[in-house]
Design an enzyme around this catalytic site. Structure first.
Site, PDB file in Angstrom:
ATOM      1  N   LYS A 121      25.695 -28.061  49.216  1.00  0.00           N
ATOM      2  CA  LYS A 121      24.862 -26.864  48.283  1.00  0.00           C
ATOM      3  C   LYS A 121      24.786 -25.639  49.120  1.00  0.00           C
ATOM      4  CE  LYS A 121      23.929 -28.957  44.441  1.00  0.00           C
ATOM      5  NZ  LYS A 121      24.240 -28.633  43.051  1.00  0.00           N
ATOM      6  N   ALA A 136      27.304 -28.923  37.393  1.00  0.00           N
ATOM      7  CA  ALA A 136      27.863 -30.002  37.445  1.00  0.00           C
ATOM      8  C   ALA A 136      27.967 -30.393  39.091  1.00  0.00           C
ATOM      9  CB  ALA A 136      29.043 -29.991  37.027  1.00  0.00           C
ATOM     10  N   ALA A 137      27.293 -31.440  39.200  1.00  0.00           N
ATOM     11  CA  ALA A 137      27.478 -31.834  40.775  1.00  0.00           C
ATOM     12  C   ALA A 137      26.694 -33.316  40.864  1.00  0.00           C
ATOM     13  CB  ALA A 137      26.758 -30.841  41.668  1.00  0.00           C
ATOM     14  N   ASP A 146      31.187 -30.950  30.470  1.00  0.00           N
ATOM     15  CA  ASP A 146      30.387 -31.864  31.123  1.00  0.00           C
ATOM     16  C   ASP A 146      31.437 -33.083  31.075  1.00  0.00           C
ATOM     17  OD1 ASP A 146      27.075 -32.773  31.913  1.00  0.00           O
ATOM     18  OD2 ASP A 146      28.670 -34.357  32.079  1.00  0.00           O
ATOM     19  N   TYR A 198      24.490 -34.071  50.855  1.00  0.00           N
ATOM     20  CA  TYR A 198      23.988 -33.147  49.444  1.00  0.00           C
ATOM     21  C   TYR A 198      23.552 -31.885  49.904  1.00  0.00           C
ATOM     22  CZ  TYR A 198      21.193 -31.693  45.699  1.00  0.00           C
ATOM     23  OH  TYR A 198      20.859 -31.220  44.662  1.00  0.00           O
TER      24      TYR A 198
END
Ligand code: UDP
Length: 328
Positions: free
Chosen positions: A144, A73-74, A31, A140
């Site tokens: 994805k 993680a995003a 992270d 977003y």
């Protein structure tokens, strides 16, 4: 063998790490701590850094015998993604591509991917099923969805097996009270309402009361973060037991309006929680409710903390005891 959790210091990531550790899994976290909190991570095997740091990423894969990756993680803010689309293509799509390159290089074939209801855009049916039309209305959801597509091509080319989990509205906090939601700045409905209840904010701004719903405010499907975490573990069991990839919606299948959430929070906290009506927020669909029948049937997933009261109560326990989140 170990499970690598990227973004394991974030809200859903840290609850998933807790769940995996409770199940006896060996967990490694990577992270960059841009949004996450080191205090939220229970495992000692922690790497601080970015997926785009190829040298670091390769070191993680060389140092550990990694069986599977749980990829959180995003960046995840709809409004911000509309303002800064390139940031989302970089932080979401490009990092996922880098991660997959590394997984292919080191022969890791299992991935559970953190996807979203935002992949559907404006729903054609309520409740939303996995097979429904996907036309994201913001970068977003678009990034994805692009990652989900990339995963399918990777399965065909490299045998990568994936489960994409499309979350509806994650909420609540760990039932033992040691971890919870701490976004900076906070933009989510339930923590904002609880910050008003706790005296840290003056009032709640309700984004629009002229939607085509019974009370005019948006309806969402709130799902407890520990139930989401558990779905990741079940997804990993599926990848361990069967070949092939899949995508699942994760929600309770019941929608609550912003006003209903506010009313329930007033009841639980005993505070009046003042509110005002504000303009609509760009990109907010009126109603998002999941059909999670596929996850229930294929993963054996059953949400445990499935009432709005339980969700808000657990969040309130966290907020009351940690008014400044993870900051001491
Ligand atoms: N919302 C609101 N005021 C706020 C934050 C959120 O009225 O200060 C509304 C928002 O418009 C949406 C719902 O609450 O209809 C849930 O928003 P949140 O940001 O928590 O999650 P999202 O649905 O964007 O994933």
């Amino acid at each position: 063998m170990a499970v690598l959790v990227t973004g394991g210091a974030g809200y859903i990531g840290s609850h998933t790490v807790a769940e995996f550790m409770a199940k006896g899994e060996e967990v490694i976290v990577l992270d960059n701590l841009q949004k996450g909190h080191r205090e939220a991570v229970l495992t000692e095997t922690f790497y601080q850094g970015d997926i785009r740091d190829t040298e670091l990423l390769e070191r993680v894969f060389i140092n550990h015998d990694i069986e599977a990756v749980i990829h959180f993680a995003a960046d995840s803010l709809v409004g911000e993604s509309v303002q800064e689309p390139l940031k989302y293509y970089d932080n979401n799509l490009i990092t996922a591509q880098r991660l997959l390159v590394c997984m292919v290089k080191y022969g890791v074939r299992k991935i559970v991917f953190s996807s979203t209801a935002a992949t559907y855009g404006e729903p054609e049916n309520i409740p939303i099923r996995e097979t429904d039309r996907k036309e994201p209305t913001n970068p977003y959801g678009e990034t994805k969805l692009a990652i989900e597509t990339m995963l399918r091509w990777c399965e065909q080319a490299y045998g990568t097996q994936s489960v994409a989990l499309r979350y509806f509205n994650a909420a609540g906090a760990h039932i033992d009270g040691h971890i919870g939601e701490d976004h900076r700045p906070e933009s989510h409905l339930i923590p904002i309402i609880l910050q008003v209840a706790g005296g840290q904010r003056k009032d709640l701004a309700i984004y629009g009361d002229d939607y085509p719903t019974a009370d005019g405010t948006c309806i969402r499907d709130y799902i407890h973060v520990t139930d989401l975490a558990n779905a990741h573990w079940l997804a990993l069991q599926k990848l361990r037991q069967t070949e092939g990839s899949a995508a699942y919606n994760l929600g309770n299948g019941e929608g609550f309006s912003v006003r209903e959430v506010l009313e329930k929070a007033r009841e639980i906290t005993g505070h009046s929680i003042p509110m005002q009506i504000a303009p609509r927020r760009v990109g907010d669909p009126a109603i998002l409710v999941a059909s999670s029948i596929r996850a229930q049937e294929e993963l054996g997933w059953k949400p445990e903390f499935n009432s709005l009261g339980q969700i808000i109560q657990s969040a309130w326990n966290w907020h009351k005891n940690h008014p400044n989140g993870f900051v001491k």
